[in-house]
Design a protein around this motif. Structure first.
Motif, PDB file in Angstrom:
ATOM      1  N   ALA A 157      31.714  31.628   3.272  1.00 31.61           N
ATOM      2  CA  ALA A 157      31.426  32.957   3.842  1.00 31.61           C
ATOM      3  C   ALA A 157      32.012  34.108   3.032  1.00 31.61           C
ATOM      4  O   ALA A 157      32.803  34.897   3.547  1.00 31.61           O
ATOM      5  N   PRO A 158      31.621  34.257   1.755  1.00 28.28           N
ATOM      6  CA  PRO A 158      32.076  35.432   1.007  1.00 28.28           C
ATOM      7  C   PRO A 158      31.550  36.706   1.678  1.00 28.28           C
ATOM      8  O   PRO A 158      30.399  36.761   2.108  1.00 28.28           O
ATOM      9  N   ASP A 168      25.561  32.374   5.165  1.00 31.96           N
ATOM     10  CA  ASP A 168      26.457  33.529   5.287  1.00 31.96           C
ATOM     11  C   ASP A 168      26.152  34.645   4.285  1.00 31.96           C
ATOM     12  O   ASP A 168      27.059  35.156   3.616  1.00 31.96           O
ATOM     13  N   PRO A 169      24.898  35.054   4.137  1.00 28.08           N
ATOM     14  CA  PRO A 169      24.597  36.089   3.148  1.00 28.08           C
ATOM     15  C   PRO A 169      25.222  37.430   3.524  1.00 28.08           C
ATOM     16  O   PRO A 169      25.079  37.912   4.654  1.00 28.08           O
ATOM     17  N   SER A 170      25.942  38.014   2.592  1.00 24.30           N
ATOM     18  CA  SER A 170      26.600  39.304   2.815  1.00 24.30           C
ATOM     19  C   SER A 170      26.075  40.314   1.808  1.00 24.30           C
ATOM     20  O   SER A 170      26.052  40.036   0.603  1.00 24.30           O
ATOM     21  N   VAL A 193      26.140  38.297  -1.850  1.00 26.90           N
ATOM     22  CA  VAL A 193      26.887  37.064  -2.118  1.00 26.90           C
ATOM     23  C   VAL A 193      26.625  36.097  -0.973  1.00 26.90           C
ATOM     24  O   VAL A 193      26.317  36.511   0.144  1.00 26.90           O
ATOM     25  N   TRP A 194      26.762  34.796  -1.246  1.00 31.16           N
ATOM     26  CA  TRP A 194      26.481  33.812  -0.204  1.00 31.16           C
ATOM     27  C   TRP A 194      27.195  32.494  -0.486  1.00 31.16           C
ATOM     28  O   TRP A 194      27.570  32.193  -1.615  1.00 31.16           O
ATOM     29  N   THR A 195      27.376  31.704   0.575  1.00 28.45           N
ATOM     30  CA  THR A 195      27.908  30.358   0.458  1.00 28.45           C
ATOM     31  C   THR A 195      26.831  29.465  -0.135  1.00 28.45           C
ATOM     32  O   THR A 195      25.746  29.342   0.418  1.00 28.45           O
ATOM     33  N   TYR A 219      25.574  34.896  -6.308  1.00 30.08           N
ATOM     34  CA  TYR A 219      25.489  36.363  -6.405  1.00 30.08           C
ATOM     35  C   TYR A 219      24.133  36.767  -6.980  1.00 30.08           C
ATOM     36  O   TYR A 219      23.604  36.125  -7.894  1.00 30.08           O
ATOM     37  N   ALA A 220      23.576  37.869  -6.447  1.00 34.42           N
ATOM     38  CA  ALA A 220      22.380  38.503  -7.000  1.00 34.42           C
ATOM     39  C   ALA A 220      22.379  39.968  -6.580  1.00 34.42           C
ATOM     40  O   ALA A 220      23.108  40.367  -5.663  1.00 34.42           O
TER      41      ALA A 220
END
Length: 300
Positions: free
Chosen positions: A122-123, A66-68, A80-82, A93-94
Motif C-alpha cells: 500500500a504505497p 492499493d493504487p494511490s 504508485v501501487w502494490t 509507478y507510472a
C-alpha cells in the motif's frame, strides 16, 4: 440510448459547474485487471467509470493493488501501487497528464537494501507543497527488527518512506513510523501549515482497526496515537475534505462493505456510512480532486 443520454447530461452539468470533482482510485479483486476510477460531485455518492485505465505489467505477481494517485504542481498525475503480495522489494509507478494515457510502468525498488523484507504494501503518495516534493510511505515487514504482539514475525509491519521531486531521484529509504505495534495502510492529511494527521491501521491481532496520530510535518514524527474510531476488521482508509469536514472511508472487510465516518477535528467521529454510495467491488485507493475537464475526458 439511455447510457448516451445520461453521459450527455453529466457533461452538460460539468460544463456549467466550476467546482472541482472528486476521483477515487480503485481496483477489483483479484487485482490483475488494473486501475479503476470512481467519481463523485459531493464526496458521498460515487459512480464507477466501469473500465480499467492501466493494466499492471511489472512486479512478481503483476497485480495492481492499493493504487494511490497524487497530482504535482505541473498538473502531472503520479500513480504508485502494490505490485505483489510478497517477495517484491518495491512497488509500481507510472504517470499521466489526463489519467487515460500513461507512461511506461517502472518498478521502484525502495526496500532492496533490506534483503529479508517480506513485502511492500500500500504505497501512498502525498504532495508536500511546503517542501515542494512528494512523500511516498508504505508498510513493510523486516522480521525480528521490532517488538511485536501475537502476530507472526512475517506480519509485523512498520511504515517506511522516501521523498522525490521528479520520480527519478529518490532519498534513501527511512523508517517513517514505529508506533510499537504492527501498522499498515497509512494516509497523510494536511490540515494547515505545521498541522498534519496520519490515518492508519493498527494491524495487531487484538485490534485490526483504524486510528489517527498527529505531527507537525509531512514526514513526522507522528505521536499521540488515538483510540480506534472503527470496529475491528477495518482497513484501507481514504480521506476526503468535504466542506468543513473530513470524510474517512474504510474497507470493512469482514462485512464485505465500505464504511465512512465524518470528523471536523479528528477527535470525534460520526458514522455516515448510510449517507454514502460505493459501487460494489471497489477496493482501497486514494481520493483526490481534479478539474472538471479531467472528468469530462474520462467520461468521453
Amino acid at each position: 440510448m439511455n447510457r448516451i443520454f445520461c453521459t450527455l447530461i453529466v457533461l452538460l452539468f460539468l460544463s456549467s459547474c466550476s467546482k472541482d470533482v472528486y476521483l477515487f482510485s480503485s481496483f477489483h479483486e483479484p487485482a490483475n485487471e488494473g486501475l479503476r476510477l470512481l467519481y463523485s460531485y459531493d464526496g458521498y455518492k460515487w459512480t464507477d467509470l466501469n473500465r480499467t485505465f492501466l493494466k499492471p505489467e511489472i512486479g512478481n505477481q503483476k497485480v495492481m493493488r492499493d493504487p494511490s494517485i497524487a497530482q504535482g504542481k505541473d498538473g502531472t498525475f503520479h500513480l504508485v501501487w502494490t505490485s505483489s503480495w510478497k517477495d517484491d522489494k518495491g512497488f509500481g509507478y507510472a504517470s499521466s497528464k489526463d489519467l487515460i494515457h500513461w507512461s511506461e510502468e517502472r518498478f521502484l525498488p525502495v526496500m532492496e537494501h533490506e534483503p529479508t523484507t517480506v513485502n511492500v504494501w500500500a504505497p501512498e503518495l502525498f504532495y508536500d507543497n511546503e517542501a515542494d516534493q512528494f512523500v511516498i510511505i508504505w508498510a513493510s515487514t523486516v522480521p525480528f527488527r521490532f517488538e511485536k504482539g501475537i502476530e507472526e514475525e512475517k506480519n509485523n509491519h512498520r511504515m517506511y518512506y522516501t521523498t522525490t521531486k521528479d520520480f527519478k531521484a529518490f532519498t534513501p529509504t527511512k523508517l517513517f513510523l514505529d508506533p510499537k505495534f504492527s501498522v499498515i495502510d497509512a494516509v497523510i492529511v494536511k490540515r494547515k501549515t505545521a498541522d498534519y494527521v496520519l490515518v492508519l491501521k493498527d494491524n495487531t491481532r487484538p485490534e485490526r482497526n483504524i486510528k489517527v496520530a498527529f505531527g507537525a510535518g509531512a514526514t513526522g514524527p507522528y505521536t499521540n496515537v488515538s483510540e480506534p474510531f472503527t470496529k475491528k476488521f477495518t482497513e484501507g482508509p481514504s480521506v476526503a475534505k468535504v466542506g468543513n469536514n473530513w470524510l474517512i472511508y474504510f474497507d470493512s472487510y469482514q462485512d464485505k462493505k465500505y464504511g465512512a465516518v465524518k470528523t471536523h477535528d479528528f477527535k470525534t467521529f460520526t458514522d455516515v456510512s448510510a449517507q454514502t454510495v460505493i459501487p460494489e467491488g471497489h477496493k482501497h485507493g486514494t481520493i483526490f480532486n481534479v478539474k472538471k475537464r479531467i472528468l469530462k475526458g474520462l467520461l468521453k
